[in-house]
Scaffold this motif. Structure first.
Motif, short mmCIF file in Angstrom:
data_model
loop_
_atom_site.label_atom_id
_atom_site.label_comp_id
_atom_site.label_asym_id
_atom_site.label_seq_id
_atom_site.Cartn_x
_atom_site.Cartn_y
_atom_site.Cartn_z
N LEU A 5 0.73 -0.95 -0.10
CA LEU A 5 -0.06 -0.33 0.08
C LEU A 5 0.95 1.40 0.15
N LYS A 6 0.62 2.15 -1.06
CA LYS A 6 1.63 3.28 -1.09
C LYS A 6 1.17 4.38 -0.08
N PHE A 7 1.96 5.21 0.15
CA PHE A 7 1.84 6.56 0.95
C PHE A 7 0.52 7.12 0.60
N PHE A 8 -0.34 7.24 1.45
CA PHE A 8 -1.72 8.24 1.09
C PHE A 8 -2.52 7.13 0.09
N GLY A 37 2.79 4.47 8.81
CA GLY A 37 1.74 4.21 9.74
C GLY A 37 0.53 4.29 8.89
N TYR A 38 -0.34 3.42 9.42
CA TYR A 38 -1.71 3.14 8.92
C TYR A 38 -3.02 3.57 9.95
N GLU A 39 -4.25 3.74 9.17
CA GLU A 39 -5.28 3.80 9.87
C GLU A 39 -6.27 2.77 9.50
N VAL A 40 -7.00 1.94 10.27
CA VAL A 40 -7.81 1.12 10.13
C VAL A 40 -9.22 1.54 10.18
N TRP A 41 -9.85 1.51 9.45
CA TRP A 41 -11.57 2.09 9.68
C TRP A 41 -12.38 0.87 9.41
N CYS A 42 -13.42 0.97 10.45
CA CYS A 42 -14.06 -0.41 10.77
C CYS A 42 -15.54 0.06 11.25
N ASP A 43 -16.40 -0.86 11.17
CA ASP A 43 -17.68 -0.57 11.86
C ASP A 43 -17.37 -0.74 13.41
N LYS A 75 8.59 6.60 6.10
CA LYS A 75 7.01 7.13 6.09
C LYS A 75 6.53 7.00 4.66
N ARG A 76 7.47 7.26 3.61
CA ARG A 76 6.94 7.28 2.12
C ARG A 76 7.36 6.06 1.56
N LYS A 77 8.32 5.38 1.92
CA LYS A 77 8.90 4.32 1.13
C LYS A 77 8.16 3.26 0.99
#
Ligand SMILES: Cc1cc2nc3c(=O)[nH]c(=O)nc-3n(C[C@H](O)[C@H](O)[C@H](O)COP(=O)(O)OP(=O)(O)OC[C@H]3O[C@@H](n4cnc5c(N)ncnc54)[C@H](O)[C@@H]3O)c2cc1C
Lengths: 528, 394
Positions: B164-167, B191-197, B391-393
């Motif tokens: 998964l690319k940055f952004f 870093g990542y953000e997980v969005w769920c119910d 961060k971007r790699k």
């Protein structure tokens, strides 16, 4: 052939620091390291694939904040991570846990003594105060009491003033610290042996003394000096192992133009008359420089690189009397899982800090008794950290590295130091058995074991007699006595030969103090 | 005060400190253990696990969703590819910033938007004439940030996350639940953000914690986040700037050009809210600019040692507003500041007169030592202060 402004012998963190400061000042500098890696006793080595060990030193103590800033070490990779709790497992299944937060510390101590629990913060405050007063001593060259140079007088005056301002209480405390044993000093404050014992252990690290030996109180102070560097965190766990500190200094040195060679052991200092003019490498090559600076210990430097014949007899005597006598060893382990301590099972903050096993004063004294008679301690004092818990980069996922600093492991075995290789495994076993007793099942988690005896420290890391600090940090070997009276300011009896390692003021530990102050003195005096 | 977050029961069980604050009406841990520096350290060395559910979230669907978002915000999102995230802000008609957040394009007709303040009414106000639907999913969708160098390993071992690319943003399966994972965050690290119910929150939390064990995962609170976000040079609504909707004094409002959001404004395109004012603002040039500052540490040390003290700066980030001076006159203010354990520098984010915003400019910041107001020199430096390659790699 090129003549360098300076050749530095030894790529320990102090040698590297001197090289960096001189290069930063525009001098042409060549640093020569005997081993294939830089760092000396502040080194990270991947002894087993995937596991990075701080082979020797494992916590940063007192790395000078100005060195961090002036050499821009964060930019070159330095990161110091928190290592704030102290866990003391006891043999009766109880424990002490300090440093997590004030209430936990209080409750933990109150199990043994309510009085001590309330006294502990006051003690810390008093120690911090005391260390703040003596800080100028470690942040400047040692004053020379015999000198009448205006500069020395000035620094003596400065010290005098510090003592005067501080009042009698402070002077009394200072004198006590210098002369008392760690146990006696601590007993003036505390009553619970369970507390006094692990605290007193900081006074014997790296010395061939017991916690009841006079003078050991002073070394305790070093532990509190870290606190006054506050947020700079001059005390902690280096990310990537202590070698990462050396590597950051090396990169800074190279950035400022220093040349660094590894696998380049020096066999002697090249002399012309009473003047150093370069070095001879182990392979016979000669390299020339206007100044030569040794980051190796005083014994190796003067009796090894220079040779007795070129030195004054009195000086040689002083160097021979200078106490090296190593007393510690190290066991580095790769673990499949973290141990679970009998007294505090499971994971927790206690595994993120320092674990000091020193359950009673008698225990420490018995450990010392073994050493006095030329044997390693059957049941040793241990200082343990698990760097991988805070810094996962040093071990494969889910696995851990464990660093065990062990005392006593006397260099001079009764069978002679050369008997160490045959006792190495037994020494490792004694240490692992001790941990097993505290954390049953621990031994089955060991994937690899790496043992360092004082003999290995000498042969592999170049520490004479395996002394971890290039000479004991005892009162008669500090400040203007380090390494010899009259030569405590980095100069040596040989013109243009300087000393920048832990055997110079302010002494051992990963603090870069000697390296910085040596360069500073040389530059100020126009010596380079 | 305080409604529970989707991770409430887990967080309460872990929180030893009883220190919480109100974040958008939700009970949010300031820290889990007394020494928050350990939590900060997880962001930089391992993985910090942080509840970001209190963010406001909107799902905007329909044929005109893209055109609508482009109309109300600072960017043209119609060109975005599905699976991409962008950072932007939105302004009132006078070109003053209301809020900032991210927009994710899920597919041709579906976007998600985050905000610090509630924006449903405001969005709705502009939606007539557009063919779309706005759902306020603020309290039905949970969000969990995993930030730090090992966060990728953690997620890869508990979900079907691929590259998964940055952004970037992608649908994934985690703990058997349908989630969306984006490579975004507020710490300036990998870093990542997980969005769920909302109701799947606990299962997602548990799976991340379980998988994270091998990678040094640590539950982190807002005190640690504040330090990390300052190092990353990110601004915070209500601290570094104020929403044009909520302040009455014009001086307290900011154009994007005054708060370092220049890069988020795409001016030359179809009409959008605030465009005219923003164009004028750009032409005129803003009077203020956001700067990163580095305080002169040796000077601080000297100030403290006059009082025989070691520099007694808190290890917590500060949101105290402090005047910035030059030659005795006030030229701006610091809005956030923090000691950076990673850079070993004292950092500040502030706002100054534009002509004083060039990197290298030396200003003075108020600093109180022993109850005495003094000033310390501070140099304007590049933001982000800390910007690791990872961060971007890819
Ligand atoms: C087991 C152990 C644990 C320790 N734990 C801690 C700790 O936790 N915290 C702490 O602060 N301190 C600790 N110390 C002490 C600390 O590591 C040392 O005081 C410090 O690293 C010494 O640095 P130095 O640069 O003065 O010397 P060294 O690191 O000894 O550097 C000398 C260098 O010279 C090189 N050298 C030797 N001979 C030659 C030659 N002939 N030619 C060229 N190069 C040569 C060596 O290889 C070495 O690199 C520990 C030390 C040991 C051994």
């Amino acid at each position: 052939m090129k003549t360098y402004d300076a050749i530095v012998i030894g790529g320990g963190h102090n040698g590297l620091t001197t090289a960096a400061y001189l290069a930063k000042a525009g001098k042409s500098v060549l640093l020569l390291e005997r081993r294939h890696v830089l760092g000396g006793a502040a080194v990270s080595e991947e002894i087993f694939p995937g596991y990075t060990f701080s082979a020797c030193s494992y916590v940063v103590s007192l790395l000078r904040p100005n060195v961090i800033r002036e050499l821009e070490l964060p930019r070159f990779g330095l990161q110091i991570l928190p290592l704030e709790t102290t866990f003391n497992p006891l043999l009766d299944g109880r424990y002490l846990l300090r440093g997590k937060d004030p209430e936990t510390t209080y409750r933990s101590l109150a199990k043994f003594s309510k009085k001590d629990a309330e006294t502990a913060p006051l003690f810390s405050q008093a120690m911090a105060e005391l260390s703040r007063m003596v800080k100028p001593i470690i942040d400047g060259p040692a004053p020379d009491p015999a000198s009448f140079k205006p500069k020395d007088l000035f620094s003596l005056l400065r010290l005098g003033r510090i003592f005067k301002d501080a009042g009698e209480d402070f002077v009394a405390a200072q004198v006590k610290m210098m002369t008392m044993s760690a146990v006696d000093f601590l007993s003036e404050w505390f009553e619970a042996e369970q507390l006094i014992s692990p605290m007193s252990a900081s006074g014997i690290i790296g010395t061939f003394l017991g916690v009841r030996s006079p003078g050991t109180a002073y070394v305790l102070l070093h532990h509190y000096m870290g606190e006054i560097d506050g947020s700079f965190r001059a005390w902690g766990l280096p990310k990537g192992g202590t070698g990462a500190i050396s590597m950051a200094i090396a990169k800074s040195a190279q950035h400022f133009g220093a040349e660094i060679r590894t696998n380049a052991g020096v066999s002697k200092v090249l002399l012309e008359g009473d003047k150093a003019v370069g070095v001879v490498l182990e392979n016979g090559d000669e390299l020339r420089a206007k100044t030569v600076i040794s980051g190796c210990d005083p014994r190796r430097t003067f009796l090894g690189f220079v040779g007795e014949k070129s030195l004054d007899g009195d000086f040689v005597k002083q160097i021979k009397r200078y106490k090296m006598r190593g007393s510690s060893g190290k066991v580095n382990l790769a673990l499949d899982r973290l141990p679970s301590f009998k007294s505090l099972p499971g994971d927790g903050p206690h595994l993120k800090g320092d674990i000091t096993f020193a359950p009673s004063i008698d225990f420490l004294e018995k450990a010392y008794d073994d050493a006095k008679y030329g044997a390693f301690s059957r049941r040793p004092f241990m200082n343990i950290v698990f760097p991988s818990v805070t810094d996962p980069s040093v071990a494969p996922a889910g696995k851990h590295v464990m660093s065990i600093f062990v005392q006593y492991a006397p260099y001079h075995l009764k069978e002679g130091p050369e008997a160490w290789p045959s006792q190495k495994e037994a020494f490792g076993d004694a240490v692992c058995n001790m941990v097993e007793e505290l954390a049953p099942g621990f031994k089955s988690s060991i994937l690899h074991r790496h043992i360092l005896t004082p003999w290995d420290l000498e042969k592999e890391y170049g520490l004479t007699e395996g002394n971890i600090f290039h000479g004991e940090l005892s009162i008669e070997q500090l400040a203007f006595f380090r390494p010899a009276s009259g030569f405590a300011r980095y100069r040596t009896p040989i013109r243009n030969l300087w000393l920048c390692g832990s055997g110079a003021h302010p002494g051992g530990g990963v603090m870069a103090g000697p390296g910085w102050l040596c360069a500073k003195t040389m530059l100020e005096e126009g010596a380079v | 005060m305080g409604y529970p977050s989707p991770f409430h029961e887990r967080m309460v069980a872990l929180n030893e400190t009883w220190k919480y604050k109100d974040w958008a009406g939700i009970v949010s841990p300031c820290r889990f253990i007394e020494n928050h520096v350990y939590e900060y350290t997880a962001f930089r060395q391992a993985t910090g696990l942080l509840d970001v559910s209190p963010l406001y979230k909107y799902e905007i669907t329909g044929k005109d969703a893209g055109a609508f978002i482009s109309y109300v915000t600072s960017r043209d999102v119609t060109k975005m590819k599905p699976g991409r995230v962008t950072y932007l802000c939105w302004c009132d008609d006078h070109g003053k910033v209301i809020d900032d957040g991210t927009v994710t394009r899920l597919d041709e007709q579906t976007f998600r938007m985050t905000a610090a303040d509630p924006q449903y009414a405001w969005l709705l106000g502009y939606s007539s004439g557009f063919d779309l639907k706005i759902d306020d999913i603020s309290r039905t969708m949970a969000a969990l940030a995993l930030q730090g160098p090992t966060s990728r390993d953690v997620l890869k071992s508990c979900s079907d996350l691929g590259e998964l690319k940055f952004f970037g943003s992608v649908a994934a399966k985690l703990a058997g639940k349908k989630v969306r994972i984006s490579r975004t965050g507020y710490t300036g690290d990998l870093g990542y953000e997980v969005w769920c119910d909302w109701n799947d929150g606990v299962a997602v939390w548990d799976a991340c914690m379980q998988a994270g064990k091998a990678y040094g995962i640590v539950a982190a609170g807002l005190d640690a986040l504040d330090m990390a976000r300052i190092e990353a040079g990110f601004i915070l609504l209500g601290v570094d700037y104020f929403s044009a909707l909520h302040v009455t004094v014009p001086e307290k409002k900011s154009s994007p050009y005054e708060i370092g959001l220049d890069g988020t404004v795409e001016l030359d395109r179809d009409p959008f809210v605030g465009q005219k004012a923003l164009r004028a603002a750009r032409e005129k040039g803003s009077e203020r600019a956001l700067v990163g500052l580095e305080l002169d540490w040796p000077e601080l040390e000297a100030m403290y040692s006059e009082h025989d003290m070691a520099p007694a700066l808190s290890s917590m980030a500060s949101r105290e507003s402090l005047p910035i001076y030059l030659d005795g006159g006030q030229v701006g203010r610091v809005s956030s500041s923090s000691w950076s354990p990673t850079l070993k520098k004292y950092l500040a984010i502030g706002s100054v007169r534009r002509e004083l915003s060039a990197v290298g400019t030396v200003l003075e910041v108020e600093h109180t030592v022993m109850f005495e107001r003094r000033t310390v020199h501070a140099r304007v430096v590049e933001r982000p202060f800390f910007d690791p390659e990872r961060k971007r790699k890819p």
